[in-house]
Design a protein around this motif. Structure first.
Motif, PDB file in Angstrom:
ATOM      1  N   LYS A  66       0.845  -1.214   0.000  1.00 14.61           N
ATOM      2  CA  LYS A  66       0.000   0.000   0.000  1.00 14.61           C
ATOM      3  C   LYS A  66       0.869   1.248   0.000  1.00 14.61           C
ATOM      4  O   LYS A  66       0.434   2.329   0.417  1.00 14.61           O
ATOM      5  N   ARG A  67       2.092   1.101  -0.470  1.00 16.01           N
ATOM      6  CA  ARG A  67       3.043   2.222  -0.587  1.00 16.01           C
ATOM      7  C   ARG A  67       3.219   2.934   0.765  1.00 16.01           C
ATOM      8  O   ARG A  67       3.363   4.151   0.835  1.00 16.01           O
ATOM      9  N   LYS A  85       8.636  -0.007  -2.692  1.00 17.26           N
ATOM     10  CA  LYS A  85       8.932   0.828  -3.853  1.00 17.26           C
ATOM     11  C   LYS A  85       9.194   2.304  -3.509  1.00 17.26           C
ATOM     12  O   LYS A  85       9.987   2.966  -4.170  1.00 17.26           O
ATOM     13  N   ALA A 140       3.187   7.035   0.686  1.00 18.05           N
ATOM     14  CA  ALA A 140       2.149   7.732  -0.087  1.00 18.05           C
ATOM     15  C   ALA A 140       1.325   8.657   0.800  1.00 18.05           C
ATOM     16  O   ALA A 140       0.286   9.170   0.384  1.00 18.05           O
ATOM     17  N   ILE A 181      -1.098   9.904   4.021  1.00 14.65           N
ATOM     18  CA  ILE A 181      -2.234   9.380   4.782  1.00 14.65           C
ATOM     19  C   ILE A 181      -2.962   8.313   3.974  1.00 14.65           C
ATOM     20  O   ILE A 181      -3.069   8.422   2.739  1.00 14.65           O
ATOM     21  N   LEU A 238      -5.836   7.010   2.430  1.00 11.84           N
ATOM     22  CA  LEU A 238      -7.090   7.656   2.044  1.00 11.84           C
ATOM     23  C   LEU A 238      -8.285   6.726   2.207  1.00 11.84           C
ATOM     24  O   LEU A 238      -9.429   7.173   2.258  1.00 11.84           O
ATOM     25  N   GLY A 294       1.642  13.349   4.371  1.00 15.65           N
ATOM     26  CA  GLY A 294       2.092  13.044   5.729  1.00 15.65           C
ATOM     27  C   GLY A 294       3.563  12.660   5.797  1.00 15.65           C
ATOM     28  O   GLY A 294       4.199  12.803   6.853  1.00 15.65           O
ATOM     29  N   ASP A 326      -1.897  19.721   8.475  1.00 14.22           N
ATOM     30  CA  ASP A 326      -2.141  20.071   9.882  1.00 14.22           C
ATOM     31  C   ASP A 326      -1.346  19.250  10.892  1.00 14.22           C
ATOM     32  O   ASP A 326      -1.612  19.316  12.086  1.00 14.22           O
TER      33      ASP A 326
END
Ligand SMILES: CCC/C=C/C=C/C(=O)SCCNC(=O)CCNC(=O)[C@H](O)C(C)(C)COP(=O)(O)OP(=O)(O)OC[C@H]1O[C@@H](n2cnc3c(N)ncnc32)[C@H](O)[C@@H]1OP(=O)(O)O
Length: 301
Positions: free
Chosen positions: A50-51, A85, A89, A91, A93, A147, A178
């Motif tokens: 999931k990167r 890899k 990526a 947060i 989503l 993030g 934030d």
């Protein structure tokens, strides 16, 4: 596909996720923690398929992990990297929809109050890196999105590969970053204009520009070369007195956020006790005898 992920995220209560994250003490579902040497802790973001997207488990496990590291007197330095890899990526989503978009509460005020608590909790995920007195080296390869930039700006030393790119992506998903980027990036990069440009346009910044603006201090041909250098650098830090290296980190961060006069005052108070260490004599003796600090045994801290 996306909607079924989001639905399952809504069913996933925080209590259930916390139980899963804490089920085995010291082992994490989103992080892989290893010990290349006794004094070096290697924390890998570890959801490569999931990167390394930052799911719920990640946001709490980082806090647990760095609090453990802060208390671990064997550990003198931390290396953070990403498995697979890319570095990350940003947060997740899919996983974060319920927390970030639907704070619980009986009315708007209570929703807002709870939203504030949620954001503060997520901020702690990266502030904990800065609060940990052990120096943290982060090694970035490939993408470092959203993030990921919040994370790396809380680290002490940043390295990257030639194929790395950085993106303050938050405006693209409709929010102002934030959890640290807007606060720390201006203190890392000298040019306020460049920070504003990156944060307002979400354009990608590649390795060479990251080096020239000071976001990273070194660029390597590939991940293997970077990790070898990161571990060597960590070894250099670990061979020094932990009283010296941890005191250096704490005072550098304090000085970043205070005037020179306040920083000097804090330093004087710090060293009025820390200079009483036997490490000064041991280190000075090694220097006089032209011995490597790697031959000196410093007590744990
Ligand atoms: C209060 C909270 C505050 C925090 C705020 C933080 C905000 C942010 O982080 S904003 C940034 C959000 N991230 C993104 O917009 C990046 C989205 N991902 C990508 O653009 C690409 O995945 C990327 C360029 C990073 C990598 O591309 P690549 O071709 O190598 O991989 P993919 O085929 O796209 O993805 C592989 C699988 O990973 C899943 N995945 C990737 N990114 C995310 C993500 N951010 N969240 C969840 N899942 C992600 C992707 O769906 C693929 O999964 P699968 O289809 O199951 O194989």
């Amino acid at each position: 596909m996306l909607s079924s992920f989001v639905r399952s995220a809504f069913r996933n209560t925080p209590a259930v996720c916390q139980l899963r994250a804490m089920s085995t003490s010291g082992s994490f579902s989103s992080l892989l923690v290893s010990r290349p040497t006794e004094a070096i802790t290697h924390v890998q973001l570890n959801r490569p398929e999931k990167r390394n997207a930052m799911n719920r488990a990640f946001w709490s496990e980082m806090v647990e992990c760095f609090n453990q590291i802060a208390e671990d007197s064997d550990c003198r330095v931390v290396v953070v990297s990403g498995a697979g890899k890319i570095f990350t990526a940003g947060i997740d989503l899919m996983d974060m929809a319920s927390d970030v978009m639907q704070p619980a509460g009986d009315d708007m005020a209570r929703n807002a109050w709870n939203m504030r608590k949620i954001i503060s909790k997520y901020q702690e995920t990266f502030s904990v890196i800065e609060k940990c007195p052990k120096p943290v080296v982060v090694a970035v390869h490939g993408a470092c999105v959203g993030g990921g930039v919040d994370l790396i700006t809380a680290c002490d030393i940043r390295l990257c590969t030639q194929d790395a790119w950085f993106q303050v992506k938050e405006v693209d998903i409709g929010l102002a970053a934030d959890v640290g980027t807007l606060q720390r990036l201006p203190k890392v990069i000298g040019s306020r204009s460049l920070v504003n440009e990156l944060a307002l346009t979400a354009r990608k910044m590649y390795a060479d520009e990251a080096k020239s603006c000071g976001l990273v201090s070194r660029v390597f041909a590939d991940k293997d070369a970077m990790m070898a250098a990161a571990m060597e650098m960590a070894g250099e830090i670990a061979s020094r007195s932990p009283v010296a290296t941890q005191g250096t980190k704490v005072n550098l961060i304090y000085s970043r956020d205070h005037s020179v006069a306040e920083g000097l005052d804090y330093m004087a108070s710090w060293n009025m006790s820390m200079l009483l260490t036997q490490d000064v004599m041991k280190s000075a003796q090694a220097a006089m005898e032209k011995k490597s600090l790697k031959t000196v045994v410093f007590s744990k801290l």
